[in-house]
Design a protein around this motif. Structure first.
Motif, PDB file in Angstrom:
ATOM      1  N   ILE A 301      35.083  35.986  39.575  1.00  0.00           N
ATOM      2  CA  ILE A 301      34.778  35.517  40.931  1.00  0.00           C
ATOM      3  C   ILE A 301      35.779  34.449  41.368  1.00  0.00           C
ATOM      4  N   HIS A 302      36.170  33.579  40.431  1.00  0.00           N
ATOM      5  CA  HIS A 302      37.143  32.538  40.753  1.00  0.00           C
ATOM      6  C   HIS A 302      38.528  33.139  40.962  1.00  0.00           C
ATOM      7  N   GLN A 303      38.915  34.051  40.086  1.00  0.00           N
ATOM      8  CA  GLN A 303      40.232  34.667  40.223  1.00  0.00           C
ATOM      9  C   GLN A 303      40.347  35.435  41.536  1.00  0.00           C
ATOM     10  N   ILE A 307      43.096  34.506  44.392  1.00  0.00           N
ATOM     11  CA  ILE A 307      44.080  35.474  44.874  1.00  0.00           C
ATOM     12  C   ILE A 307      44.061  35.545  46.396  1.00  0.00           C
ATOM     13  N   LYS A 308      42.872  35.431  46.974  1.00  0.00           N
ATOM     14  CA  LYS A 308      42.748  35.525  48.441  1.00  0.00           C
ATOM     15  C   LYS A 308      43.133  34.226  49.141  1.00  0.00           C
ATOM     16  N   ASN A 309      42.702  33.109  48.567  1.00  0.00           N
ATOM     17  CA  ASN A 309      43.043  31.796  49.141  1.00  0.00           C
ATOM     18  C   ASN A 309      42.783  30.736  48.068  1.00  0.00           C
ATOM     19  N   PRO A 310      43.817  30.060  47.570  1.00  0.00           N
ATOM     20  CA  PRO A 310      43.628  29.069  46.502  1.00  0.00           C
ATOM     21  C   PRO A 310      42.651  27.959  46.858  1.00  0.00           C
ATOM     22  N   LEU A 311      42.459  27.688  48.151  1.00  0.00           N
ATOM     23  CA  LEU A 311      41.536  26.619  48.540  1.00  0.00           C
ATOM     24  C   LEU A 311      40.084  26.928  48.168  1.00  0.00           C
ATOM     25  N   THR A 312      39.806  28.190  47.836  1.00  0.00           N
ATOM     26  CA  THR A 312      38.436  28.526  47.460  1.00  0.00           C
ATOM     27  C   THR A 312      38.005  27.813  46.181  1.00  0.00           C
ATOM     28  N   TYR A 313      38.969  27.554  45.270  1.00  0.00           N
ATOM     29  CA  TYR A 313      38.593  26.949  43.993  1.00  0.00           C
ATOM     30  C   TYR A 313      39.519  25.824  43.532  1.00  0.00           C
ATOM     31  N   GLU A 314      40.442  25.382  44.369  1.00  0.00           N
ATOM     32  CA  GLU A 314      41.286  24.248  43.997  1.00  0.00           C
ATOM     33  C   GLU A 314      41.325  23.250  45.141  1.00  0.00           C
ATOM     34  N   ILE A 315      41.030  21.971  44.834  1.00  0.00           N
ATOM     35  CA  ILE A 315      40.981  20.934  45.863  1.00  0.00           C
ATOM     36  C   ILE A 315      42.305  20.209  46.020  1.00  0.00           C
ATOM     37  N   MET A 316      43.271  20.559  45.185  1.00  0.00           N
ATOM     38  CA  MET A 316      44.633  20.054  45.319  1.00  0.00           C
ATOM     39  C   MET A 316      45.554  21.126  44.759  1.00  0.00           C
ATOM     40  N   THR A 317      46.798  21.119  45.146  1.00  0.00           N
ATOM     41  CA  THR A 317      47.726  22.103  44.591  1.00  0.00           C
ATOM     42  C   THR A 317      48.242  21.599  43.253  1.00  0.00           C
ATOM     43  N   ALA A 338      42.376  40.683  39.249  1.00  0.00           N
ATOM     44  CA  ALA A 338      43.294  39.818  38.522  1.00  0.00           C
ATOM     45  C   ALA A 338      44.153  40.614  37.551  1.00  0.00           C
ATOM     46  N   LEU A 339      43.555  41.582  36.848  1.00  0.00           N
ATOM     47  CA  LEU A 339      44.331  42.405  35.922  1.00  0.00           C
ATOM     48  C   LEU A 339      45.385  43.208  36.670  1.00  0.00           C
ATOM     49  N   GLY A 340      45.002  43.773  37.817  1.00  0.00           N
ATOM     50  CA  GLY A 340      45.954  44.557  38.588  1.00  0.00           C
ATOM     51  C   GLY A 340      47.142  43.734  39.048  1.00  0.00           C
ATOM     52  N   LEU A 341      46.892  42.498  39.491  1.00  0.00           N
ATOM     53  CA  LEU A 341      47.997  41.650  39.934  1.00  0.00           C
ATOM     54  C   LEU A 341      48.862  41.205  38.761  1.00  0.00           C
ATOM     55  N   ARG A 342      48.253  41.007  37.596  1.00  0.00           N
ATOM     56  CA  ARG A 342      49.077  40.671  36.435  1.00  0.00           C
ATOM     57  C   ARG A 342      49.997  41.846  36.081  1.00  0.00           C
ATOM     58  N   CYS A 343      49.495  43.055  36.186  1.00  0.00           N
ATOM     59  CA  CYS A 343      50.337  44.229  35.932  1.00  0.00           C
ATOM     60  C   CYS A 343      51.495  44.297  36.926  1.00  0.00           C
ATOM     61  N   VAL A 344      51.197  44.004  38.192  1.00  0.00           N
ATOM     62  CA  VAL A 344      52.262  43.968  39.203  1.00  0.00           C
ATOM     63  C   VAL A 344      53.296  42.914  38.824  1.00  0.00           C
ATOM     64  N   ASP A 345      52.821  41.736  38.403  1.00  0.00           N
ATOM     65  CA  ASP A 345      53.726  40.645  38.047  1.00  0.00           C
ATOM     66  C   ASP A 345      54.612  41.028  36.869  1.00  0.00           C
ATOM     67  N   GLY A 428      54.914  34.622  32.475  1.00  0.00           N
ATOM     68  CA  GLY A 428      53.861  33.782  33.052  1.00  0.00           C
ATOM     69  C   GLY A 428      53.221  34.442  34.252  1.00  0.00           C
ATOM     70  N   TRP A 429      52.047  33.948  34.586  1.00  0.00           N
ATOM     71  CA  TRP A 429      51.308  34.489  35.726  1.00  0.00           C
ATOM     72  C   TRP A 429      51.705  33.772  36.983  1.00  0.00           C
ATOM     73  N   ASN A 430      51.922  34.513  38.017  1.00  0.00           N
ATOM     74  CA  ASN A 430      52.264  33.928  39.308  1.00  0.00           C
ATOM     75  C   ASN A 430      51.147  34.237  40.282  1.00  0.00           C
ATOM     76  N   ALA A 431      50.304  33.218  40.587  1.00  0.00           N
ATOM     77  CA  ALA A 431      49.169  33.452  41.484  1.00  0.00           C
ATOM     78  C   ALA A 431      49.603  33.749  42.893  1.00  0.00           C
ATOM     79  N   ALA A 432      50.882  33.479  43.187  1.00  0.00           N
ATOM     80  CA  ALA A 432      51.376  33.722  44.537  1.00  0.00           C
ATOM     81  C   ALA A 432      52.032  35.095  44.665  1.00  0.00           C
ATOM     82  N   ALA A 433      51.813  35.991  43.710  1.00  0.00           N
ATOM     83  CA  ALA A 433      52.393  37.328  43.781  1.00  0.00           C
ATOM     84  C   ALA A 433      51.932  38.032  45.041  1.00  0.00           C
ATOM     85  N   PRO A 434      52.758  38.933  45.573  1.00  0.00           N
ATOM     86  CA  PRO A 434      52.378  39.603  46.817  1.00  0.00           C
ATOM     87  C   PRO A 434      51.088  40.382  46.677  1.00  0.00           C
ATOM     88  N   SER A 435      50.322  40.402  47.762  1.00  0.00           N
ATOM     89  CA  SER A 435      49.042  41.104  47.759  1.00  0.00           C
ATOM     90  C   SER A 435      49.263  42.598  47.601  1.00  0.00           C
TER      91      SER A 435
END
Length: 452
Positions: A301-303, A307-317, A338-345, A428-435
């Protein structure tokens, strides 16, 4: 920000922090750390306790000679020998400060110092006058202030202010107080102590009840304008107020704490990492701001939210405190998204059928291990592709019609060039990978079902 008040950050990593078991430093290590504290932007560096050893005297000398922007402070007991030794170590500093202290609680006066309240007042006053003869900037701390009689504490503070102290520091030496009580004490000092408007009120909180940062914030809200703290919260027993936590609490919540500091927050993580390297004492993974997990997410749920908007679970960058990036940790709580985006990365975009098959293999592996590494994900992808290839060949040999959603030329199997790909792109994982469109709405719902 122009109408916000300044709070001075007094860093005691090199003095009180070094008193933490296992955290002692050589002179050269202290100088390395002092350079980083200078880059961090702290206004005061307490470099050590010169009378305690020749090594500490030399350390304070080195820091005083080289670090020119901030105030450099040295600790001394309320006796002439300590104060003279502190001054000898500090005299080359661009901005020296002698920090002298004496206990004021009855338990310390009776059992440790074995003298009366009257003698305490006289010794504190005399020590500040003597320190003032060497140095214009003198700080006084009534040790164990939060367990001292408030009326007597105010009497001592009046005496040292009259003698020339420029900062009066109120230590919660044993981490005994709580935020509302500490705020009341600071307000009482501001209200009752004559001359207090001419000096800076400082606080120094220990974390024995886990309240050091909360107590420091409460004190600032009540009128304190200097906070003594340490990188990673190191210090005697349970440690000092964590510098990074205090600074970022005010940075993230200016609506509640409309104050500013000179700290360059992007240097917080580098400072933490350097201290860990020097002392060999690791930071707990869930440590706020600079712990390994502070910007790591495993639950599906957090991941999905990240992926959609980091502000959902992080109060600072993470970048705001010098952490390179957010990490989405893949484990048994992770979802398909999350697994699918890691594969893309990693260079392997999967269609829905491939992702479903890989995800089933992933869950089986994740149940047997704490986290799933990139090398393991790549092996799962290879296994999925081998199985699909065998199924395709078998179907063709039977002249069966099989839906193939993607041309294999567009979706190559890993080969000799794969190592070069990893070398170029890293693991490494890049949370900013393209949607990427990884499936229909029910897939997102499946990710969402993982608990908070």
């Amino acid at each position: 920000m122009s109408d916000t008040q300044q709070v001075t950050i007094f860093d005691t990593t090199l003095r009180d922090g070094e008193q933490s078991p296992g955290c002692s430093m050589t002179a050269d290590e202290k100088l390395r750390m002092a350079r980083q504290l200078d880059r961090l932007g702290v206004e005061v560096i307490e470099a050590g306790f010169p009378v305690s050893s020749e090594g500490d005297f030399h350390s304070v000398q080195l820091v005083a000679r080289e670090i020119r922007r901030p105030v450099v402070a040295a600790l001394a007991r309320c006796c002439h020998a300590d104060i003279e030794r502190a001054w000898q170590a500090l005299k080359a500093a661009a901005h020296p400060r002698i920090h002298t202290f004496l206990a004021t609680s009855d338990i310390h006066l009776q059992h440790k110092l074995k003298f009366s309240r009257r003698e305490c007042v006289e010794q504190a006053r005399d020590a500040v006058r003597f320190a003032k003869s060497f140095c214009e900037d003198v700080e006084f701390s009534p040790e164990d202030a939060t367990r001292s009689d408030p009326e007597f504490l105010c009497q001592v503070l009046e005496a040292v202010i009259e003698a020339g102290a420029t900062t009066v520091n109120i230590p919660d030496t044993v981490g005994y107080t709580v935020p509302s009580e500490f705020a009341d004490l600071i307000r009482a000092i501001r209200r009752q102590v004559r001359g207090v408007e001419r000096v800076t009120i400082s606080v120094h909180c220990h974390d024995d009840l886990g309240l050091a940062v909360a107590n420091s914030l409460a004190a600032v809200g009540a009128g304190a304008r200097q906070v003594e703290c340490a990188i990673n919260g190191i210090g005697e027993r349970a440690g000092n107020a964590s510098l990074e936590e205090f600074v970022m609490a005010m940075r993230v919540r200016p609506d509640r704490y409309p104050f500013r500091t000179e700290v360059v927050s992007e240097q917080l993580f580098p400072a933490s990492q350097l201290l860990t390297e020097i002392t060999g004492v690791p930071v707990q993974p869930n440590k706020a701001i600079i712990g390994r997990n502070a910007f790591a997410h495993e639950a599906g749920i957090h991941q999905d939210g990240m992926i959609k908007n980091p502000l959902t679970y992080e109060i600072m960058t993470p970048q705001s405190v010098g952490v390179p990036r957010t990490r989405l940790v893949l484990g048994k709580h992770s979802g398909r998204h999350a697994l699918g985006l890691r594969c893309v990365d990693l260079g392997f975009p999967l269609d829905r059928r491939e992702l479903d098959q890989t995800y089933r293999l992933f869950l089986a592996l994740a149940d047997a291990t704490k986290t799933v590494e990139d090398s393991q994900i790549l092996e799962l992808i290879r296994k999925t592709q081998r199985e699909r290839s065998r199924a395709s060949v078998a179907a063709e040999s039977q002249h069966a019609s099989v839906f193939n959603p993607r041309n294999t030329a567009d979706h190559p199997r890993p080969g000799p060039a794969f190592a070069a790909h990893l070398s170029k792109h890293g693991s490494g994982w890049n949370a900013a990978a393209p949607s990427v469109d990884l499936g229909v709405e029910n897939e997102q719902q499946e990710d969402y079902l993982w608990g908070v």
